[in-house]
Design a protein around this motif. Structure first.
Motif, short mmCIF file in Angstrom:
data_model
loop_
_atom_site.label_atom_id
_atom_site.label_comp_id
_atom_site.label_asym_id
_atom_site.label_seq_id
_atom_site.Cartn_x
_atom_site.Cartn_y
_atom_site.Cartn_z
N VAL A 152 0.86 -1.18 0.00
CA VAL A 152 0.00 0.00 0.00
C VAL A 152 0.89 1.23 0.00
N MET A 153 0.69 2.11 -0.98
CA MET A 153 1.53 3.29 -1.12
C MET A 153 0.66 4.52 -1.37
N GLY A 154 1.24 5.69 -1.15
CA GLY A 154 0.55 6.94 -1.42
C GLY A 154 1.29 8.09 -0.79
N PRO A 155 0.98 9.32 -1.21
CA PRO A 155 1.62 10.50 -0.63
C PRO A 155 1.31 10.63 0.86
N SER A 156 2.05 11.47 1.54
CA SER A 156 1.79 11.74 2.95
C SER A 156 0.35 12.22 3.13
N GLY A 157 -0.33 11.64 4.13
CA GLY A 157 -1.71 12.02 4.40
C GLY A 157 -2.73 11.33 3.52
N THR B 29 10.54 -2.38 6.75
CA THR B 29 11.97 -2.23 6.46
C THR B 29 12.45 -0.81 6.68
N GLY B 30 11.60 0.04 7.25
CA GLY B 30 11.92 1.46 7.38
C GLY B 30 13.12 1.77 8.25
N ALA B 31 13.40 0.89 9.22
CA ALA B 31 14.51 1.14 10.14
C ALA B 31 15.76 0.34 9.78
N LEU B 32 15.74 -0.29 8.60
CA LEU B 32 16.83 -1.18 8.22
C LEU B 32 17.64 -0.60 7.06
N ASP B 33 18.89 -1.00 6.97
CA ASP B 33 19.69 -0.60 5.81
C ASP B 33 19.19 -1.36 4.58
N THR B 34 19.66 -0.95 3.41
CA THR B 34 19.13 -1.48 2.15
C THR B 34 19.26 -3.00 2.05
N VAL B 35 20.44 -3.51 2.34
CA VAL B 35 20.69 -4.96 2.19
C VAL B 35 19.84 -5.75 3.18
N VAL C 100 2.39 -1.48 4.34
CA VAL C 100 2.48 -0.07 3.97
C VAL C 100 3.96 0.25 3.81
N THR C 101 4.32 0.88 2.72
CA THR C 101 5.73 1.21 2.49
C THR C 101 5.84 2.49 1.68
N ASP D 45 8.78 2.77 -0.07
CA ASP D 45 9.92 2.37 -0.89
C ASP D 45 9.45 1.61 -2.14
N PRO D 46 9.66 2.16 -3.34
CA PRO D 46 9.28 1.45 -4.56
C PRO D 46 9.97 0.08 -4.69
N VAL D 47 11.19 -0.05 -4.18
CA VAL D 47 11.87 -1.34 -4.24
C VAL D 47 11.12 -2.37 -3.39
N ALA D 48 10.69 -1.97 -2.20
CA ALA D 48 9.92 -2.87 -1.35
C ALA D 48 8.62 -3.26 -2.03
N ALA D 49 7.96 -2.29 -2.64
CA ALA D 49 6.70 -2.57 -3.32
C ALA D 49 6.89 -3.53 -4.48
N GLY D 50 8.09 -3.54 -5.05
CA GLY D 50 8.37 -4.42 -6.16
C GLY D 50 8.38 -5.89 -5.79
N TYR D 51 8.40 -6.21 -4.50
CA TYR D 51 8.32 -7.60 -4.06
C TYR D 51 6.88 -8.10 -4.01
N ALA D 52 5.93 -7.20 -4.14
CA ALA D 52 4.51 -7.55 -3.98
C ALA D 52 3.93 -8.09 -5.28
N ASP D 53 2.76 -8.71 -5.14
CA ASP D 53 1.99 -9.13 -6.32
C ASP D 53 1.20 -7.96 -6.88
#
Length: 253
Positions: A49-54, A180-186, A209-210, A212-220
């Protein structure tokens, strides 16, 4: 006999939200966080789930998971209508049928890894399935770490504990709020891979909820929100496609 709030047979939809509206406050100061949201999340899928702030992302997750009650509309978890449930029943439902993974790992510092993972079972009075517990510990890569306290673990290892804790009850849905918000990229990608494997290998349903477009790329599928409304979906997403769509909605969360 099955639990009163658990369907006798698995429902095809993990979550169904119909005309969900959530308003905070009253009068001139009222804020509409969700506005007529209708969506179905099929069982055994990974949704980001993604979207602008608010845009209503966190409110969406909280209503879908039974952490918050819509002002109007209905939320069904596996066919069970959450409307009208009191807090006691909602708490019981969340403990037995929902798993949570948050940006803050929310581990109990005085408990070791094993007891942190088992905590939902202890709270619900459910007997531990040792074979399943060992499988989960192995899958998330914590074998040999179960006697450690959270302070003795890296951030990535702590999030693995949180994921194991979410999986141990065999929930119908795992909800993640910026997991993954508190984690480094790897390390973040390692956690996303584990979530992806939970869907593919265990048939789990995952909703995160993320930002990060990279994180979203793992989704269906990616669900985009804007101003509390669904602004579109994207199936089989890539990070580039997600970033392009987000730019059209107004950029970052």
């Amino acid at each position: 006999m099955p639990r009163r709030d658990r369907p006798a047979t698995p429902h095809a939809d993990a979550v169904r939200m119909t005309s969900v509206r959530k308003v905070y406050g009253k009068g001139a100061g009222a804020v509409t966080a969700l506005d007529d949201v209708t969506i179905t999340i099929p069982r055994g899928t990974f949704t980001a789930v993604m979207g602008p702030s608010g845009s209503g992302k966190s409110t969406f997750l909280h209503c879908a998971a039974g952490l918050d009650t819509p002002t109007s509309g209905t939320v069904l978890l596996g066919g069970t209508d959450l409307s009208g449930m009191n807090e006691v029943r909602l708490t019981e439902l969340r403990r037995s049928r929902v798993g949570f993974v948050f940006q803050a790992f929310n581990l109990v510092p005085s408990l070791d890894v094993l007891r942190n993972i088992e905590l939902p079972l202890r709270l619900s009075g459910t007997r531990t399935d040792r074979a399943w517990l060992e499988e989960i510990i192995d899958r998330v890569g914590l074998t040999g770490r179960t006697s450690h306290r959270p302070a003795q673990l890296s951030g990535g290892q702590q999030q693995r504990v949180a994921l194991a804790r979410a999986l141990v009850t065999r929930p119908e849905v795992i909800f993640g709020d910026e997991p993954t918000g508190a984690l480094d990229t790897v390390t973040g990608r390692d956690v996303l891979t584990l979530l992806r494997e939970a869907v593919d290998a265990l048939g789990q349903t995952v909703v995160i909820v993320t930002h990060d477009p990279v994180a979203a790329g793992y989704a269906d599928r990616v669900l985009f929100l804007a101003d509390g409304r669904i602004a579109g979906t994207l199936d089989a997403p890539s990070a580039d496609l997600v970033a392009e769509r987000m730019a059209g909605l107004g950029g970052r969360v």
